[in-house]
Write an enzyme that holds these catalytic residues in place. Structure first.
Site, PDB file in Angstrom:
ATOM      1  N   HIS A  27      32.501  44.923  40.737  1.00  0.00           N
ATOM      2  CA  HIS A  27      31.037  44.881  40.602  1.00  0.00           C
ATOM      3  C   HIS A  27      30.401  46.009  41.403  1.00  0.00           C
ATOM      4  CE1 HIS A  27      31.511  40.270  40.152  1.00  0.00           C
ATOM      5  NE2 HIS A  27      31.186  40.740  38.948  1.00  0.00           N
ATOM      6  N   LYS A  51      26.276  25.604  35.654  1.00  0.00           N
ATOM      7  CA  LYS A  51      27.487  25.972  36.387  1.00  0.00           C
ATOM      8  C   LYS A  51      27.256  25.796  37.880  1.00  0.00           C
ATOM      9  CE  LYS A  51      29.501  29.378  33.287  1.00  0.00           C
ATOM     10  NZ  LYS A  51      29.936  30.784  33.169  1.00  0.00           N
ATOM     11  N   ARG A 100      35.797  46.070  31.155  1.00  0.00           N
ATOM     12  CA  ARG A 100      37.172  46.077  31.652  1.00  0.00           C
ATOM     13  C   ARG A 100      38.178  46.276  30.540  1.00  0.00           C
ATOM     14  NH1 ARG A 100      36.348  40.424  34.602  1.00  0.00           N
ATOM     15  NH2 ARG A 100      35.499  40.145  32.539  1.00  0.00           N
ATOM     16  N   SER A 137      35.436  37.566  39.306  1.00  0.00           N
ATOM     17  CA  SER A 137      35.150  36.641  40.405  1.00  0.00           C
ATOM     18  C   SER A 137      35.971  35.362  40.269  1.00  0.00           C
ATOM     19  CB  SER A 137      33.661  36.293  40.435  1.00  0.00           C
ATOM     20  OG  SER A 137      32.891  37.416  40.716  1.00  0.00           O
TER      21      SER A 137
END
Length: 170
Positions: A27, A51, A100, A137
């Protein structure tokens, strides 16, 4: 004062959105790169009430502010709702996202097209540094919870906070 503001030019603004639970070196790499391209980079800690994060939104904001302070042009805020609303409220014309892998592109392209269709906001994709191409993460939290060493994947202060938090939950 120097730069665009003093010359009467509009500031070039972009946003780097995410949950950042916690912020990783991946990040941070994208934010650092965006901070070299834009006058102001907003880091939007997106809130998803469905969440439960490991860190509170305020804790995430504090960690991000600490590790991005050296850039001098990063503003960290939280937002609940559509990212395009965050952009409209702050006159931000661009979203910067790290990619990614091809699987990221499939999802992010749909989001970029939707965001552009809703508001005209553009999305710029930045290829992730290969060092961080596997990093998320969620993966960091999982490995750390099982005792794995993730210190090289996080800023030092974030790593210490993660170790503390996992020990508290232990």
């Amino acid at each position: 004062m120097t730069g665009p503001e003093s010359e009467g030019l509009p500031l070039r603004r972009a946003v780097c959105p995410g949950s950042f639970d916690p912020i990783t070196n991946g990040h941070l790499d994208i934010i650092a790169r965006a901070s070299k391209l834009y006058d102001v980079v907003h880091v939007a800690v997106m809130i998803n009430k469905s969440k439960q994060g490991l860190f509170t939104v305020d804790e995430r904001i504090a960690m991000i502010r600490e590790v991005t302070g050296e850039y001098g042009n990063v503003v960290v805020e939280s937002h609940h709702g559509l990212l395009v609303d965050f952009c409209k409220e702050r006159d931000i014309p661009a979203i910067v996202k790290g990619l990614r892998a091809v699987s990221d592109f499939d999802y992010e392209l749909q989001m970029a097209q939707m965001n552009n269709g809703l508001s005209g906001v553009e999305t710029l994709f930045v290829p992730t540094n290969p060092t961080y191409s596997f990093l998320s993460s969620s993966l960091v939290k999982e490995v750390a919870a099982w005792g794995g060493d993730v210190s090289h994947l996080l800023p030092d202060t974030v790593h210490r906070a993660l170790v503390r938090r996992l020990a508290e939950k232990g």
